[in-house]
Design a protein around this motif. Structure first.
Motif, PDB file in Angstrom:
ATOM      1  N   PHE A 151       0.830  -1.210   0.000  1.00 26.62           N
ATOM      2  CA  PHE A 151       0.000   0.000   0.000  1.00 26.62           C
ATOM      3  C   PHE A 151       0.864   1.259   0.000  1.00 26.62           C
ATOM      4  N   PHE A 152       1.822   1.338   0.921  1.00 28.16           N
ATOM      5  CA  PHE A 152       2.600   2.569   1.030  1.00 28.16           C
ATOM      6  C   PHE A 152       3.647   2.686  -0.069  1.00 28.16           C
ATOM      7  N   CYS A 153       4.114   1.568  -0.593  1.00 23.93           N
ATOM      8  CA  CYS A 153       4.995   1.657  -1.768  1.00 23.93           C
ATOM      9  C   CYS A 153       4.246   2.290  -2.933  1.00 23.93           C
ATOM     10  N   ARG A 154       3.004   1.924  -3.122  1.00 21.81           N
ATOM     11  CA  ARG A 154       2.195   2.507  -4.206  1.00 21.81           C
ATOM     12  C   ARG A 154       1.956   3.995  -3.972  1.00 21.81           C
ATOM     13  N   ARG A 155       1.591   4.338  -2.723  1.00 19.58           N
ATOM     14  CA  ARG A 155       1.161   5.696  -2.439  1.00 19.58           C
ATOM     15  C   ARG A 155       2.330   6.664  -2.215  1.00 19.58           C
ATOM     16  N   LEU A 156       3.394   6.222  -1.519  1.00 22.53           N
ATOM     17  CA  LEU A 156       4.452   7.143  -1.104  1.00 22.53           C
ATOM     18  C   LEU A 156       5.844   6.729  -1.540  1.00 22.53           C
ATOM     19  N   GLY A 157       5.958   5.578  -2.205  1.00 22.71           N
ATOM     20  CA  GLY A 157       7.253   5.177  -2.728  1.00 22.71           C
ATOM     21  C   GLY A 157       7.985   4.194  -1.834  1.00 22.71           C
ATOM     22  N   LYS A 158       8.869   3.419  -2.448  1.00 26.72           N
ATOM     23  CA  LYS A 158       9.583   2.362  -1.746  1.00 26.72           C
ATOM     24  C   LYS A 158      10.554   2.911  -0.710  1.00 26.72           C
ATOM     25  N   GLN A 159      11.235   4.023  -1.041  1.00 23.71           N
ATOM     26  CA  GLN A 159      12.233   4.574  -0.130  1.00 23.71           C
ATOM     27  C   GLN A 159      11.600   4.981   1.201  1.00 23.71           C
ATOM     28  N   PHE A 160      10.496   5.702   1.142  1.00 22.71           N
ATOM     29  CA  PHE A 160       9.809   6.140   2.359  1.00 22.71           C
ATOM     30  C   PHE A 160       9.229   4.941   3.113  1.00 22.71           C
ATOM     31  N   THR A 161       8.651   4.003   2.381  1.00 22.12           N
ATOM     32  CA  THR A 161       8.042   2.830   3.014  1.00 22.12           C
ATOM     33  C   THR A 161       9.067   2.020   3.794  1.00 22.12           C
ATOM     34  N   GLU A 162      10.218   1.768   3.180  1.00 17.00           N
ATOM     35  CA  GLU A 162      11.181   0.865   3.811  1.00 17.00           C
ATOM     36  C   GLU A 162      12.048   1.541   4.866  1.00 17.00           C
ATOM     37  N   ASN A 163      12.049   2.880   4.891  1.00 20.00           N
ATOM     38  CA  ASN A 163      12.861   3.576   5.894  1.00 20.00           C
ATOM     39  C   ASN A 163      12.029   4.334   6.923  1.00 20.00           C
ATOM     40  N   ALA A 164      10.718   4.343   6.774  1.00 23.41           N
ATOM     41  CA  ALA A 164       9.860   5.013   7.761  1.00 23.41           C
ATOM     42  C   ALA A 164       8.713   4.105   8.199  1.00 23.41           C
ATOM     43  N   ILE A 165       7.940   3.612   7.241  1.00 20.50           N
ATOM     44  CA  ILE A 165       6.787   2.768   7.589  1.00 20.50           C
ATOM     45  C   ILE A 165       7.241   1.419   8.128  1.00 20.50           C
ATOM     46  N   ASP A 166       8.204   0.796   7.465  1.00 16.45           N
ATOM     47  CA  ASP A 166       8.705  -0.514   7.885  1.00 16.45           C
ATOM     48  C   ASP A 166       9.214  -0.495   9.342  1.00 16.45           C
ATOM     49  N   PRO A 167      10.124   0.423   9.712  1.00 17.09           N
ATOM     50  CA  PRO A 167      10.581   0.433  11.102  1.00 17.09           C
ATOM     51  C   PRO A 167       9.484   0.801  12.090  1.00 17.09           C
ATOM     52  N   MET A 168       8.544   1.651  11.690  1.00 21.78           N
ATOM     53  CA  MET A 168       7.445   1.993  12.587  1.00 21.78           C
ATOM     54  C   MET A 168       6.600   0.760  12.905  1.00 21.78           C
ATOM     55  N   VAL A 169       6.317  -0.060  11.895  1.00 14.61           N
ATOM     56  CA  VAL A 169       5.550  -1.292  12.107  1.00 14.61           C
ATOM     57  C   VAL A 169       6.333  -2.260  12.984  1.00 14.61           C
ATOM     58  N   ARG A 170       7.637  -2.314  12.798  1.00 14.43           N
ATOM     59  CA  ARG A 170       8.476  -3.161  13.658  1.00 14.43           C
ATOM     60  C   ARG A 170       8.435  -2.673  15.106  1.00 14.43           C
ATOM     61  N   GLY A 171       8.445  -1.352  15.288  1.00 18.29           N
ATOM     62  CA  GLY A 171       8.443  -0.805  16.634  1.00 18.29           C
ATOM     63  C   GLY A 171       7.133  -0.992  17.370  1.00 18.29           C
ATOM     64  N   ILE A 172       6.021  -0.885  16.665  1.00 21.67           N
ATOM     65  CA  ILE A 172       4.704  -1.000  17.302  1.00 21.67           C
ATOM     66  C   ILE A 172       4.239  -2.448  17.384  1.00 21.67           C
ATOM     67  N   TYR A 173       4.398  -3.189  16.291  1.00 18.46           N
ATOM     68  CA  TYR A 173       3.846  -4.541  16.201  1.00 18.46           C
ATOM     69  C   TYR A 173       4.896  -5.640  16.269  1.00 18.46           C
ATOM     70  N   GLY A 174       6.180  -5.269  16.191  1.00 23.32           N
ATOM     71  CA  GLY A 174       7.210  -6.299  16.121  1.00 23.32           C
ATOM     72  C   GLY A 174       7.050  -7.163  14.889  1.00 23.32           C
ATOM     73  N   GLY A 175       6.451  -6.581  13.835  1.00 27.64           N
ATOM     74  CA  GLY A 175       6.073  -7.395  12.686  1.00 27.64           C
ATOM     75  C   GLY A 175       6.640  -6.933  11.364  1.00 27.64           C
ATOM     76  N   ASP A 176       6.403  -7.750  10.345  1.00 25.63           N
ATOM     77  CA  ASP A 176       6.878  -7.527   8.984  1.00 25.63           C
ATOM     78  C   ASP A 176       5.761  -6.858   8.187  1.00 25.63           C
ATOM     79  N   CYS A 177       5.988  -5.632   7.730  1.00 22.51           N
ATOM     80  CA  CYS A 177       4.934  -4.900   7.019  1.00 22.51           C
ATOM     81  C   CYS A 177       4.569  -5.558   5.695  1.00 22.51           C
TER      82      CYS A 177
END
Length: 484
Positions: A151-177
């Protein structure tokens, strides 16, 4: 309805019993059954003999939104107002957040002006520019669920997704986005695209909801809004919240039974009776509120309700390793909330929280120290450390110390450390979670099962989410009873 059994004594179960206790004219008997020897679930705080507080689970609560307002109302009602430790948005512990990538810490934007700066972390682009492009990205035609990463790769790009959304999901859910549901984790953004074809247009021009539709008359909430709190904790740590709930329930006549693991539930829908079976006893009630993990609930009636059991057991859970460290003096390179590590980095930690920066009141009162918590594992725990039941906790401590040395240049030995493995503590909302939840609720209504589902397995993993979910479940239950 004269009696209700609450299964599970974590924050969700305690909250459900608390809200039930507010309606003694409708519920004559409330019994809470907890399988372990203690109440409070993942809320675990330790005070050392030197007076420092360490959290082995959640460590701060947000004020924002309906969930934040609701839990402040609860804290006020429990008499905890004078125990609150608020954090303002201007405080470095609230505004300074970092990502560790490429061998160094990268500070994230902390104000509106920061959104217009270029960041190496995002390929020298500004978040504002990425946001301005988003409304012109074509929407997705399929209506089925999608991973957070996609979803976020489509909307905001891979760079932002993997360096902002990905770690945020790891921090909150301990999970793989890449495995988790955007519909479940980011429902407002998912709906915004569905309605308007864009996150930006959907959030700006979509239907607005009231911030707090629930009636919350709380002086503490008014104070928090006037002073614009961002976060808060309690002087004795967040376990003080569950302890206060326990005391309230005991005074209200709620029966609290520990070491009572429920093995089986048997429903008599004709008479709206549930038989709750533990190893040694049976208890009959008119309704059950389950606040245990969905996988545990699934095992309690697998043979009788296979559709419900199958959906309950669909999601896995992540195990988190926590290492609390205390150092002499000030050893952090920067004050802030802490930092997270993207999954693409060759590291064995999820991130670290700068506890002493956020809540210096929890430090030793008589000497300057630094407290921080290193988080590791999550979805990757078994891959990196092995079976949680067999792993040597000293290996987690070694990883934490080595990583803090490299990341933060902390070379001194800690004054104190605690290593905790919280097994299966965070449910993973995989693709289709929202649809499965709707199917379960429809199935329960269709079969007229006297059963309510609350807890982090369903509508949010945060403490605030769990407390609000419990309140709504109890409110719906009492309304249904009043109508009947």
């Amino acid at each position: 309805m004269t009696s209700v059994a609450v299964i599970g004594g974590g924050i969700s179960g305690l909250s459900a019993a608390y809200y039930l206790s507010k309606a003694p004219h409708l519920v004559n008997k409330i019994v809470l059954l907890e399988g372990s020897s203690r109440l409070g679930g993942w809320l675990q705080s330790t005070r050392t003999e030197e007076g420092a507080i360490f959290e082995h689970g959640p460590r701060s609560l947000r004020v924002a939104g309906e969930p934040g307002a609701n839990i402040l109302g609860m804290a006020d009602d429990l008499g905890l107002s004078d125990q609150i430790l608020p954090v303002l948005p201007s405080h470095e512990g609230a505004k300074n957040r970092f990502i560790y990538a490429g061998g160094k810490l990268h500070k994230l934007p902390s104000n509106f002006r920061g959104l217009f700066r270029r960041y190496e972390l995002f390929a020298n682009q500004s978040p504002a520019l990425m946001g301005l492009r988003e409304p012109f990205v074509k929407g997705r035609e399929e209506e089925n669920d999608e991973s957070v990463h996609s979803f976020f790769c489509r909307r905001l790009g891979k760079q932002f997704t993997e360096n902002a959304i990905d770690p945020m999901v790891r921090g909150i859910y301990g999970g793989d986005c890449r495995q988790l549901s955007v519909q479940a984790l980011f429902p407002s953004m998912h709906q915004a695209e569905r309605r308007k074809g864009s996150i930006t247009r959907g959030l700006l021009f979509g239907p607005k909801q009231k911030d707090t539709p629930l009636q919350i008359d709380s002086e503490l909430l008014k104070k928090a809004r006037q002073e614009r709190w961002a976060l808060w904790s309690l002087k004795d740590g967040l376990e003080a919240l569950s302890n206060s709930l326990k005391e309230h329930l005991m005074k209200s006549g709620v029966e609290l039974l520990t070491e009572r693991r429920v093995e089986r539930l048997e429903f008599d829908t004709a008479n709206q009776v549930v038989q709750v079976n533990t190893l040694d006893e049976q208890l009959q009630v008119n309704h059950v509120i389950s606040a245990v993990p969905s996988q545990c609930l699934s095992q309690m009636f697998a043979s009788n309700y296979p559709v419900l059991s199958e959906n309950l057991s669909a999601n896995p859970s992540a195990t988190i390793g926590l290492v609390n460290l205390e150092y002499s003096g000030s050893v952090l390179p920067s004050e802030g909330f802490g930092y997270l590590v993207p999954s693409g980095q060759p590291e064995r930690i999820l991130g670290a929280v700068f506890d002493s920066s956020i809540f210096p009141q929890h430090n030793r009162p008589d000497s300057a120290t630094t407290r921080l918590t290193v988080m590791m594992g999550g979805t990757w725990f078994c891959e990196q450390f092995g079976d949680p039941d067999k792993v040597d906790t000293s290996s987690l401590l070694d990883v934490a110390l080595e990583t803090m040395s490299r990341h933060l240049n902390i070379t001194s030995s800690p004054l104190r450390s605690f290593t905790t493995i919280q097994k299966d503590c965070i449910p993973q909302y995989t693709l289709g979670h929202t649809d499965r939840l709707e199917q379960m609720e429809s199935y329960i209504a269709e079969k007229r099962l006297p059963l309510s589902l609350v807890g982090c397995s369903y509508r949010g993993v945060g403490v605030n989410d769990c407390v609000l979910d419990a309140r709504k479940a109890v409110t719906n239950l009492l309304k249904t009873h009043e109508r009947d």
